[in-house]
Design a protein around this motif. Structure first.
Motif, PDB file in Angstrom:
ATOM      1  N   PRO A  58      -0.241  -5.517  11.378  1.00  0.00           N
ATOM      2  CA  PRO A  58       0.101  -5.966  10.102  1.00  0.00           C
ATOM      3  C   PRO A  58      -0.585  -5.013   8.964  1.00  0.00           C
ATOM      4  O   PRO A  58      -1.356  -4.388   9.197  1.00  0.00           O
ATOM      5  CB  PRO A  58      -0.694  -7.326  10.059  1.00  0.00           C
ATOM      6  N   ASP A  59       0.553  -4.869   8.142  1.00  0.00           N
ATOM      7  CA  ASP A  59       0.217  -3.644   7.034  1.00  0.00           C
ATOM      8  C   ASP A  59      -1.174  -3.759   6.426  1.00  0.00           C
ATOM      9  O   ASP A  59      -1.840  -3.026   6.165  1.00  0.00           O
ATOM     10  CB  ASP A  59       1.224  -3.744   6.040  1.00  0.00           C
ATOM     11  N   ALA A  60      -1.478  -5.269   6.100  1.00  0.00           N
ATOM     12  CA  ALA A  60      -2.550  -5.197   5.263  1.00  0.00           C
ATOM     13  C   ALA A  60      -4.005  -4.961   5.793  1.00  0.00           C
ATOM     14  O   ALA A  60      -4.812  -4.143   5.148  1.00  0.00           O
ATOM     15  CB  ALA A  60      -2.624  -6.873   4.759  1.00  0.00           C
ATOM     16  N   LEU A  61      -3.928  -5.320   7.159  1.00  0.00           N
ATOM     17  CA  LEU A  61      -5.144  -4.850   8.025  1.00  0.00           C
ATOM     18  C   LEU A  61      -5.228  -3.192   8.055  1.00  0.00           C
ATOM     19  O   LEU A  61      -6.339  -2.666   7.765  1.00  0.00           O
ATOM     20  CB  LEU A  61      -5.090  -5.330   9.215  1.00  0.00           C
ATOM     21  N   VAL A  62      -4.159  -2.681   8.425  1.00  0.00           N
ATOM     22  CA  VAL A  62      -4.134  -1.210   8.419  1.00  0.00           C
ATOM     23  C   VAL A  62      -4.431  -0.539   7.006  1.00  0.00           C
ATOM     24  O   VAL A  62      -5.490   0.703   7.040  1.00  0.00           O
ATOM     25  CB  VAL A  62      -2.884  -0.520   8.685  1.00  0.00           C
ATOM     26  N   ASN A  63      -3.785  -0.909   5.903  1.00  0.00           N
ATOM     27  CA  ASN A  63      -4.143  -0.321   4.768  1.00  0.00           C
ATOM     28  C   ASN A  63      -5.593  -0.284   4.327  1.00  0.00           C
ATOM     29  O   ASN A  63      -6.115   0.375   3.928  1.00  0.00           O
ATOM     30  CB  ASN A  63      -3.262  -1.273   3.553  1.00  0.00           C
ATOM     31  N   GLU A  64      -6.122  -1.854   4.571  1.00  0.00           N
ATOM     32  CA  GLU A  64      -7.662  -1.906   4.430  1.00  0.00           C
ATOM     33  C   GLU A  64      -8.635  -0.969   5.063  1.00  0.00           C
ATOM     34  O   GLU A  64      -9.405  -0.397   4.683  1.00  0.00           O
ATOM     35  CB  GLU A  64      -7.997  -3.223   4.766  1.00  0.00           C
ATOM     36  N   LEU A  65      -8.268  -0.718   6.409  1.00  0.00           N
ATOM     37  CA  LEU A  65      -8.915   0.291   7.312  1.00  0.00           C
ATOM     38  C   LEU A  65      -8.769   1.728   6.692  1.00  0.00           C
ATOM     39  O   LEU A  65      -9.894   2.423   6.601  1.00  0.00           O
ATOM     40  CB  LEU A  65      -8.312   0.137   8.831  1.00  0.00           C
ATOM     41  N   VAL A  66      -7.257   2.237   6.429  1.00  0.00           N
ATOM     42  CA  VAL A  66      -7.191   3.313   5.909  1.00  0.00           C
ATOM     43  C   VAL A  66      -7.905   3.638   4.447  1.00  0.00           C
ATOM     44  O   VAL A  66      -8.885   4.734   4.284  1.00  0.00           O
ATOM     45  CB  VAL A  66      -5.730   3.514   5.642  1.00  0.00           C
ATOM     46  N   GLU A  67      -7.922   2.535   3.683  1.00  0.00           N
ATOM     47  CA  GLU A  67      -8.688   2.915   2.354  1.00  0.00           C
ATOM     48  C   GLU A  67      -9.856   3.062   2.429  1.00  0.00           C
ATOM     49  O   GLU A  67     -10.700   3.962   1.626  1.00  0.00           O
ATOM     50  CB  GLU A  67      -8.426   1.860   1.364  1.00  0.00           C
ATOM     51  N   ALA A  68     -10.587   2.147   3.136  1.00  0.00           N
ATOM     52  CA  ALA A  68     -12.150   2.455   3.486  1.00  0.00           C
ATOM     53  C   ALA A  68     -12.503   3.783   4.046  1.00  0.00           C
ATOM     54  O   ALA A  68     -13.509   4.182   3.670  1.00  0.00           O
ATOM     55  CB  ALA A  68     -12.579   1.117   4.413  1.00  0.00           C
ATOM     56  N   ARG A  69     -11.599   4.251   5.022  1.00  0.00           N
ATOM     57  CA  ARG A  69     -12.029   5.585   5.678  1.00  0.00           C
ATOM     58  C   ARG A  69     -11.826   6.550   4.571  1.00  0.00           C
ATOM     59  O   ARG A  69     -12.557   7.760   4.382  1.00  0.00           O
ATOM     60  CB  ARG A  69     -10.794   5.821   6.835  1.00  0.00           C
ATOM     61  N   LEU A  70     -10.798   6.576   3.746  1.00  0.00           N
ATOM     62  CA  LEU A  70     -10.312   7.723   2.853  1.00  0.00           C
ATOM     63  C   LEU A  70     -11.796   7.871   1.795  1.00  0.00           C
ATOM     64  O   LEU A  70     -11.872   8.707   0.919  1.00  0.00           O
ATOM     65  CB  LEU A  70      -9.182   7.371   1.926  1.00  0.00           C
ATOM     66  N   ALA A  71     -12.546   6.429   1.578  1.00  0.00           N
ATOM     67  CA  ALA A  71     -13.465   6.593   0.733  1.00  0.00           C
ATOM     68  C   ALA A  71     -14.659   7.231   1.344  1.00  0.00           C
ATOM     69  O   ALA A  71     -15.643   7.442   0.312  1.00  0.00           O
ATOM     70  CB  ALA A  71     -13.862   5.402   0.251  1.00  0.00           C
ATOM     71  N   GLN A  72     -14.641   7.624   2.216  1.00  0.00           N
ATOM     72  CA  GLN A  72     -16.053   8.404   2.891  1.00  0.00           C
ATOM     73  C   GLN A  72     -15.980   9.822   2.426  1.00  0.00           C
ATOM     74  O   GLN A  72     -15.064  10.587   2.214  1.00  0.00           O
ATOM     75  CB  GLN A  72     -15.896   8.299   4.250  1.00  0.00           C
ATOM     76  N   PRO A  73     -17.259  10.333   2.154  1.00  0.00           N
ATOM     77  CA  PRO A  73     -17.610  11.667   1.898  1.00  0.00           C
ATOM     78  C   PRO A  73     -16.693  12.821   2.507  1.00  0.00           C
ATOM     79  O   PRO A  73     -16.215  13.867   1.741  1.00  0.00           O
ATOM     80  CB  PRO A  73     -18.914  11.894   1.884  1.00  0.00           C
ATOM     81  N   ASP A  74     -16.654  12.853   3.722  1.00  0.00           N
ATOM     82  CA  ASP A  74     -15.910  13.946   4.371  1.00  0.00           C
ATOM     83  C   ASP A  74     -14.560  14.100   4.061  1.00  0.00           C
ATOM     84  O   ASP A  74     -13.814  15.163   4.265  1.00  0.00           O
ATOM     85  CB  ASP A  74     -16.108  13.805   5.947  1.00  0.00           C
ATOM     86  N   ALA A  75     -13.667  12.973   3.202  1.00  0.00           N
ATOM     87  CA  ALA A  75     -12.285  13.013   2.961  1.00  0.00           C
ATOM     88  C   ALA A  75     -12.173  13.585   1.571  1.00  0.00           C
ATOM     89  O   ALA A  75     -11.062  13.521   0.900  1.00  0.00           O
ATOM     90  CB  ALA A  75     -11.849  11.564   3.084  1.00  0.00           C
ATOM     91  N   GLU A  76     -13.078  14.014   0.880  1.00  0.00           N
ATOM     92  CA  GLU A  76     -12.906  14.143  -0.684  1.00  0.00           C
ATOM     93  C   GLU A  76     -12.244  15.421  -0.932  1.00  0.00           C
ATOM     94  O   GLU A  76     -11.509  15.593  -1.771  1.00  0.00           O
ATOM     95  CB  GLU A  76     -14.603  14.548  -1.114  1.00  0.00           C
TER      96      GLU A  76
END
Length: 226
Positions: A58-76
């Motif tokens: 489901p989109d909502a679950l994947v979107n939540e995982l991706v947004e949390a991952r992109l907020a990590q420092p190594d993705a800046e």
């Protein structure tokens, strides 16, 4: 950067090459979901049956995982998305997230013939211990059926079985292919590369040419240092 293409198009391989060249992280939704399944947590139990059946999570679950991952420092400084987005709804969430963070999207679409995809994926094998991927046709282990790194017997992933692959391809055509038009109409940079027959390094050289970054293989035939 978004690497886009059907299952077996080489997104994972190109992601790893780009990580080495650009020094930014690869973010694979498939890897994240498989990690949750391996951990046996709530998310893993929710998605395991769907993934084994070749269905999209489901989109909502994947979107939540991706947004949390992109907020990590190594993705800046940037990041490479492998396997996301897979639907127009996910694509819309991604563009909103990028716009909010004043980030530019670059889409690489790897185009691969259907029959080539089937042959590639049915030949894949994975080490259950270290996760290393092999292919019986293009990257076989030194000893048949055994991981080069730790000697573990290789296995076929549940989502690499032929019936599951065909279902994944049908799902891809129905829900994900329209993303090409979505990204093109959004005005984002989108490049299409024929990845059916070329070697992974040849495909990567084409990507480097489009992005104006140094290719893997230099003119003297050696791989330059990152």
């Amino acid at each position: 950067m978004v690497l886009f293409g059907p299952p077996g198009s080489g997104k994972g391989t190109q992601s790893k090459l780009l990580v080495e060249r650009l020094g930014i992280p690869q973010i694979s939704t498939g890897d994240m979901l498989r990690e949750h399944i391996q951990n046996g947590d709530g998310i893993g139990r929710t998605v395991e049956a769907r993934m084994k059946a070749g269905l999209l999570v489901p989109d909502a679950l994947v979107n939540e995982l991706v947004e949390a991952r992109l907020a990590q420092p190594d993705a800046e400084r940037g990041f490479i998305l492998d396997g996301y987005p897979r639907t127009i709804a996910q694509g819309g969430v991604l563009l909103e997230l990028l716009d909010r963070n004043h980030a530019e999207a670059v889409v690489i679409h790897l185009v691969v013939d259907y029959n080539v995809v089937i042959a590639r994926i049915t030949g894949r094998r994975q080490c259950p211990k270290c996760g290393t991927l092999y292919n019986l046709h293009s990257r076989p282990p030194k000893v048949a059926g055994i991981c080069d790194l730790d000697g573990e017997p290789l296995v076929i992933r549940e989502d690499d079985r032929e019936q599951v692959i065909r279902e994944r391809m049908d799902e891809y055509r129905r829900q994900t292919s329209p993303l090409i038009d979505f990204f093109r109409e959004s005005g984002r940079r989108l490049y299409e590369i024929d990845a059916s027959r070329a070697t992974p390094l040849a495909v990567f050289d084409q990507i480097c040419g489009l992005l104006d970054c140094e290719p893997v293989i230099s003119h003297d035939g050696h791989a330059p240092q990152p």
